[in-house]
Design an enzyme around this catalytic site. Structure first.
Site, short mmCIF file in Angstrom:
data_model
loop_
_atom_site.label_atom_id
_atom_site.label_comp_id
_atom_site.label_asym_id
_atom_site.label_seq_id
_atom_site.Cartn_x
_atom_site.Cartn_y
_atom_site.Cartn_z
N ASP A 278 -13.32 44.78 -64.78
CA ASP A 278 -13.52 45.97 -65.59
C ASP A 278 -12.89 47.17 -64.89
O ASP A 278 -13.19 47.45 -63.73
CB ASP A 278 -15.02 46.19 -65.79
CG ASP A 278 -15.35 47.22 -66.85
OD1 ASP A 278 -14.49 47.47 -67.73
OD2 ASP A 278 -16.47 47.75 -66.82
N HIS A 279 -12.01 47.88 -65.58
CA HIS A 279 -11.35 49.08 -65.05
C HIS A 279 -10.62 48.82 -63.73
O HIS A 279 -10.82 49.53 -62.74
CB HIS A 279 -12.36 50.23 -64.88
CG HIS A 279 -12.85 50.80 -66.16
ND1 HIS A 279 -12.07 51.63 -66.95
CD2 HIS A 279 -14.02 50.63 -66.81
CE1 HIS A 279 -12.77 51.96 -68.03
NE2 HIS A 279 -13.94 51.37 -67.98
N HIS B 32 -19.13 56.28 -70.96
CA HIS B 32 -19.90 55.42 -70.07
C HIS B 32 -21.25 56.06 -69.77
O HIS B 32 -21.37 57.28 -69.73
CB HIS B 32 -19.13 55.20 -68.76
CG HIS B 32 -17.82 54.51 -68.95
ND1 HIS B 32 -16.61 55.09 -68.63
CD2 HIS B 32 -17.51 53.27 -69.43
CE1 HIS B 32 -15.62 54.24 -68.90
NE2 HIS B 32 -16.15 53.14 -69.38
N GLY C 143 -20.84 51.12 -74.82
CA GLY C 143 -21.64 50.62 -75.93
C GLY C 143 -23.13 50.86 -75.79
O GLY C 143 -23.88 50.74 -76.77
#
Length: 284
Positions: free
Chosen positions: A82-83, A180, A210
């Site tokens: 992630d990222h 985020h 989310g």
């Protein structure tokens, strides 16, 4: 089954208008909770691993836990960086056994983001690893990613379409108003951007941030073309709340299993709820 790239469920998610959840792993209990939720809901899932979490758990432990979970689960599981901040980090994860990677070049210029993402796609696709790219700047705080909300910038549809055409990433994260972390108010999601981009590219859209997004907004985002949704903070909140409750009731408790077991159960219930909301249950 072994760890799979996200392309293993990409086509079906896009065709049948559902999304697969990325649930970040932070320790063994998160891995176990997410895996059990996926088994019970018969859903594919994505283990998201931030660079901060990877430093905490250790790269080898991270991959070993994910592989063990995938082998016993009987449902498709992707292990996803992630990222990823650089080509070097991405390659390190691929060599270690990650089945999917995200290269986040959103802090570079548009042209450099395309150039660097293309390099990642070429290297990853050569060994069957899927790639997520990002365009626009998503606000909020998550481990190494810290962007002031005032500095967040929405993705421009024309640029997003060109970005995908030139990079051919498997999933495309675009900044559409989410952030985020947890929201202070209700997020203003630009569904028109999601819809415009989704209908003009061959890959699902990724919704970062989310956690805390209202259910109806999630459903609408999926109907507009979102095929992957990232959740981390809600699981962390649920986990920590239970630990605090147990230790408040039993301040002399010293056995970690006595508070990590109910914390793990709480994470599992959050993940099961998200899987149903995203529509990926019974898709494995």
């Amino acid at each position: 089954m072994p760890l799979v790239p996200m392309t293993a469920f990409l086509e079906d998610a896009k065709k049948n208008k559902y999304a697969v959840g990325q649930f970040n792993i932070n320790n063994l209990e998160f891995v176990q909770a997410i895996t059990q939720a996926a088994i019970e809901e018969k859903s594919p899932v994505i283990f998201g691993v931030s660079e901060g979490a990877m430093r905490y758990m250790g790269l080898e432990y991270t991959v070993a836990m994910a592989k063990a979970a995938s082998e016993m689960a009987g449902v498709p599981i992707a292990l996803h960086l992630d990222h990823g901040s650089s080509f070097e980090v991405v390659m390190k994860c691929i060599r270690a056994g990650f089945s999917s990677v995200m290269f986040d070049g959103s802090h570079h210029s548009f042209e450099d983001n395309i150039r660097l993402t293309k390099q990642v796609v070429e290297a990853a696709h050569a060994v069957g690893v899927s790639v997520e790219g990002e365009l626009g700047t998503i606000g909020g705080v998550e481990d190494d990613v810290n962007v002031d909300e005032d500095a967040a910038t929405l993705a421009k549809p024309a640029e997003a379409i060109r970005f995908w055409e030139e990079t051919k990433v498997d999933y495309l994260a675009i900044a559409v108003g989410t952030a985020h972390g947890m929201y202070k108010g209700e997020p203003k999601i630009h569904f028109d951007i999601i819809e415009e981009v989704a209908k003009n590219i061959g890959a699902p859209i990724v919704l970062h941030g989310g956690s805390g997004v209202p259910d109806e907004a999630i459903k609408k985002a999926i109907s507009c073309g979102v095929g992957k949704i990232n959740v981390n903070t809600e699981n962390q909140v649920a986990c920590t709340a239970v630990i605090r409750e147990v230790l408040a009731a039993k301040p002399n408790e010293i056995d970690p299993r006595k508070y990590l077991t109910p914390a793990r159960d709480a994470i599992k219930e959050v993940v099961k709820g998200k899987i149903r909301l995203f529509g990926s249950n019974n898709r494995a």
